[in-house]
Motif scaffolding. Structure first.
Motif, PDB file in Angstrom:
ATOM      1  N   MET A  25      22.626 -95.904  29.129  1.00 40.75           N
ATOM      2  CA  MET A  25      23.475 -96.674  28.137  1.00 40.75           C
ATOM      3  C   MET A  25      22.127 -97.445  27.380  1.00 40.75           C
ATOM      4  O   MET A  25      22.091 -97.812  26.471  1.00 40.75           O
ATOM      5  N   LEU A  29      21.520 -96.694  23.998  1.00 36.65           N
ATOM      6  CA  LEU A  29      22.252 -97.782  23.134  1.00 36.65           C
ATOM      7  C   LEU A  29      23.216 -97.325  22.032  1.00 36.65           C
ATOM      8  O   LEU A  29      23.310 -97.580  21.114  1.00 36.65           O
ATOM      9  N   THR A  30      24.117 -96.528  22.990  1.00 39.38           N
ATOM     10  CA  THR A  30      25.457 -96.144  22.113  1.00 39.38           C
ATOM     11  C   THR A  30      26.683 -96.093  23.142  1.00 39.38           C
ATOM     12  O   THR A  30      26.509 -95.606  24.298  1.00 39.38           O
ATOM     13  N   ASP A  31      27.557 -96.763  22.718  1.00 39.08           N
ATOM     14  CA  ASP A  31      28.913 -96.821  23.565  1.00 39.08           C
ATOM     15  C   ASP A  31      29.316 -95.504  23.923  1.00 39.08           C
ATOM     16  O   ASP A  31      29.957 -95.551  24.897  1.00 39.08           O
ATOM     17  N   ALA A  32      29.012 -94.560  23.144  1.00 34.00           N
ATOM     18  CA  ALA A  32      29.588 -93.060  23.588  1.00 34.00           C
ATOM     19  C   ALA A  32      28.921 -92.608  24.887  1.00 34.00           C
ATOM     20  O   ALA A  32      29.544 -91.795  25.433  1.00 34.00           O
ATOM     21  N   GLY A  37      32.630 -95.293  27.899  1.00 34.72           N
ATOM     22  CA  GLY A  37      33.012 -94.301  26.962  1.00 34.72           C
ATOM     23  C   GLY A  37      33.040 -92.986  27.524  1.00 34.72           C
ATOM     24  O   GLY A  37      33.897 -92.284  27.238  1.00 34.72           O
TER      25      GLY A  37
END
Lengths: 359, 480
Positions: A25, A29-32, A37
């Motif tokens: 992450m 840098l994406t919650d997915a 996620g």
């Protein structure tokens, strides 16, 4: 496949504590692509709100299974287990060719690499004995990632200590199969071959250089069968117990640091043994990295990530290498060493100890 | 759905920083609330100019925007309940300036609270609001929610530290609210209005915060009680003494059991613990400690523990902060924490009545276990519901219970949210509590956001029930 994890998934409060510690992450840098996620994606697959597709596979495979999330989660969710279970859902249709080839090689040839090779033990030059209480399980990653050097050094150290041990006519432990989400029967086949070989030789204790092999034998095999008659240990723990003495070593080392492999540290809590061994070398030029022990960062090669997204593996390795600076990275995992060695100087702890021994 | 032309325009300037992948739009449909609704696209701007371009597109095509920090909101504020674009601030995470001599720091909205404090710590300063989620909460999210946490009793909430904001308005203009001065009587306090507006009035792209010097020293007192009412009475007595500690926290047995299960922390397992954080010089702390011990003893404390050891203090504080996510460990696998009526604020003197009343209400509802904790020293309580979310009866029970609890809060002169905000889950009760005020707020919302694109369907614009778009596998009948 995911039914048995429903409680785990509902136990997630989405607090997001795991998102800030996840090394993937922190690169993407994406919650997915955070642990939370991935649990949510697994949950969507379970409820049917989310269909397996390439984007689902991508987010599930973008994880090194380093376990930082498990150790961070205040809700006690076994996040890595959920992710691995979800990978089983996407594996049949959505695993990439490299992952499938890897799994195919294991089932067909016993190890992770395509070429026909000699048995793994042959690289150590030390043939299996008919009977011995202690065995050294080298692991195919030791062979492939360290050019056999870690295994040869391990065998040499055991010989130096005059241990009565044997190598094994081993096959891959099955860790890469678990990582990609391959069917259970394939994993069980590897397990049965290895346990049969171990019991045939009367082995009571198995030593590993690879934390992933250690993890499979000590944590995954017991889910399938009773292995309480066999003790499993990483070789650094064994060597530490044996107590190598400062007078055994030449003094001084080049500037070194130690990288905690994820499974060895976060799963087994083995932090002191490798450091004790390094410190037994007089005047070792040793310094810890900023993130060490429990907070150690994954090298990026875990969870068979490199098969799926090698560029992400590289970015994660870069972050760790930056922490090491000019120091040679010493580690107790062939996967970490192989990964770091592509970009900086890295060596297994077995090789370091063997090189420094007065002999 | 996002119009094709708009998506194309987004991709033209954001490239890979826009995603419509099913896995991504599904994940960005969650926050830490009970709600879930898929987004249509996720965008990751890197500058105010990019935010402005995205907002202008959304306004042109009438597409909703939901801004998102770490997605830890508890009342649905980060759930794109009307679909549309979710705007993640993970890539606007720079501390732009630390101006110690001006008592301020300038940050982008994606900076995380604990990271900011780690930086300020180097200068002997800190940003005092201390939410339990401070390790993950972004400053943008904290401002948007007017978050506070444990130290609000002495230091106030985030809004009290907001000096200036750069905001992209729903119609696409960039406005600069507030000033970089300590004092500001220059017309309307627009920055204070944006703080706590939950992303419904505009998107915050830069924040100037006031900062404070770190306290000289701290000590923590744990006072254990076998009588919840006497524990909460202790809190009122401390404040009335008068004594204003940095924080006064309350945890009931359910919360204590959960956090002990989760972390193995050495909290006493009693009906209630009051945790008091004292700060100042060694002499100040010594004097205050005597007063606290006297009050707790008078109220029947069965155990009083004090620590000034950094490791122990950190362990206790971290455990306290982890109460909420630890709640799922109370009855693992059987009951699960859901965020309902999670946050209310009361006159401090009403805390004993509220705690007693909540547990009395709980007893009438067989499917719910209630945990009560919170920053009781400033009148802010949190109530956590443990239910089996697969059971429709549990939801019905919980829904009734929420209504009864908020009726009690309003009767006691309290308000429905102290720090977690209104969002979706608390909106009906906010309407009940303050209809006149909500009508005025709605006029402000409509003046600034004529096309209702900015985090629509929340707060003043929410007029439905609370059990909508649930993220759990349950059929409640009707629309669910």
């Amino acid at each position: 496949m995911l039914e048995e994890y429903v409680s785990e998934m509902m136990q997630c409060t989405s607090c997001s504590f795991c998102t800030v510690t996840c090394p993937v992450m922190n690169v993407l840098l994406t919650d997915a692509s955070s642990p939370r996620g991935r649990v949510q994606i697994a949950y969507g697959l379970y409820t049917g709100e989310l269909e397996p597709d390439k984007s689902v596979a991508k987010r599930l495979y973008e994880c090194t299974t380093c376990g930082m999330c498990d150790s961070t989660c205040p809700s006690g969710v076994h996040i890595v287990d959920v992710i691995k279970a979800a990978r089983k859902v996407v594996y049949p249709q959505l695993a990439v060719e490299k992952q499938k080839n890897f799994a195919g090689n294991i089932s067909e040839k016993g190890h992770t690499y395509g070429e026909e090779k000699e048995p793994i033990w042959a690289f150590t030059g030390f043939a299996p004995k008919e009977k011995a209480e202690v065995a050294y399980f080298m692991g195919c990653k030791v062979s492939a990632e360290t050019g056999h050097a870690q295994g040869i050094a391990a065998v040499n150290l055991l010989k130096y200590l005059e241990e009565n041990f044997t190598t094994l006519d081993e096959v891959c432990c099955g860790a890469p199969l678990v990582n990609v989400g391959a069917p259970e029967e394939k994993i069980r086949a590897q397990m049965e071959k290895n346990l049969g070989e171990i019991r045939k030789r009367g082995v009571k204790k198995v030593l590993f250089s690879c934390p992933s092999c250690y993890y499979m034998f000590a944590k995954v095999y017991p889910n399938h069968t009773d292995v309480s008659d066999i003790e499993f240990q990483h070789i650094v723990e064994y060597l530490d117990e044996k107590g190598l003495k400062p007078e055994d070593f030449e003094a001084g080392t080049e500037p070194i640091t130690y990288h905690d492999p994820c499974h060895l540290g976060r799963v087994f809590g083995v932090y002191d043994a490798p450091r004790n061994l390094i410190k037994s070398i007089p005047n070792a030029d040793y310094k810890e990295m900023e993130h060490n022990r429990e907070s150690s960062l994954c090298c990026g090669a875990g969870g068979s990530l490199a098969l799926y997204e090698p560029s992400l593996t590289k970015k994660m390795a870069d972050r760790r290498i930056a922490e090491a600076g000019e120091r040679t990275i010493v580690s107790a995992c062939p996967n970490c060493i192989g990964n770091f060695s592509k970009h900086t100087k890295a060596i297994s702890i077995e090789e370091l100890l063997w090189d420094m021994l007065r002999r | 759905m996002i119009p094709f032309d708009m998506l194309k325009e987004l991709k033209d300037f954001l490239g890979e920083r826009v995603s419509t992948a099913p896995a991504d739009t599904y994940v960005f449909g969650f926050d830490a609330s009970i709600h879930h609704h898929k987004a249509d696209a996720i965008v990751f701007p890197k500058s105010a100019k990019e935010v402005q371009k995205i907002v202008r597109l959304c306004n042109k095509y009438r597409v909703p925007i939901t801004p998102r920090g770490s997605g830890s909101a508890l009342a649905g504020q980060a759930v794109p309940i009307r679909g549309g674009v979710v705007m993640s601030f993970k890539r606007m995470n720079e501390i732009k300036a630390v101006r110690i001599e001006d008592l301020q720091v300038i940050v982008e909205p994606g900076v995380i609270n604990d990271q900011l404090n780690a930086e300020l710590n180097k200068y002997g300063f800190f940003f005092p609001p201390s939410p339990g989620s401070g390790n993950v909460a972004t400053i943008g999210g904290m401002v948007a929610m007017n978050a506070s946490g444990m130290r609000a009793l002495k230091y106030g909430a985030t809004r009290d530290y907001v000096m200036a904001l750069e905001v992209v308005l729903p119609t696409g203009e960039i406005a600069h609210f507030g000033t970089h001065t300590i004092k500001d009587a220059s017309s309307y306090q627009m920055a204070k209005l944006i703080a706590g507006s939950e992303g419904t009035l505009g998107i915050i792209t830069e924040i100037t915060l006031r900062i404070s010097p770190l306290p000289k020293d701290t000590s923590i007192v744990l006072a254990a009680f076998e009588d919840t009412k006497m524990a909460s009475q202790t809190i009122s007595d401390i404040i009335a003494y008068p004594l204003i500690p940095a924080s006064v926290e309350f945890m009931d047995r359910v919360c204590l059991q959960s956090v002990i299960n989760a972390r193995g922390v050495d909290f006493p397992l009693v009906d209630a613990v009051v945790m008091i954080e004292l700060e100042g010089t060694a002499d100040d702390i010594k004097n205050d400690l005597k007063k606290v011990e006297k009050i707790a003893g008078k109220n029947g404390a069965v155990d009083i523990r004090v620590s000034s050891d950094l490791r122990k203090k950190t362990e206790w504080l971290e455990a306290r902060k982890a109460v909420l996510p630890s709640m799922s460990q109370y009855a693992k696998g059987k009951m699960f924490m859901v965020s309902l009526a999670d946050d209310m604020s009361l006159p401090i003197s009403k805390i004993p009545d509220a705690v007693y009343g909540f547990h009395k209400i709980e007893k009438k509802h067989e499917h719910v276990v209630l945990g009560v904790y919170g920053h009781a020293g400033d009148g802010n309580l949190h109530t956590i519901f443990l239910i089996d979310p697969r059971n429709p009866e549990a939801w019905k029970d919980a829904e009734k219970m929420v209504g009864e609890m908020y009726d009690l809060v309003i009767d006691l002169g309290g308000t429905v949210s102290g720090e977690h905000g209104i969002g979706i889950t608390k909106a009906p009760f906010m309407w009940k509590e303050k209809k006149d005020s909500m009508e005025v707020m709605k006029r402000i919302k409509r003046a600034l956001d004529p096309n209702d694109i900015m985090n629509p369907g929340k707060n003043v614009e929410w007029d439905d029930g609370i059990l909508v778009d649930l993220r759990y596998p349950v059929n409640l009948g009707g629309d669910e």
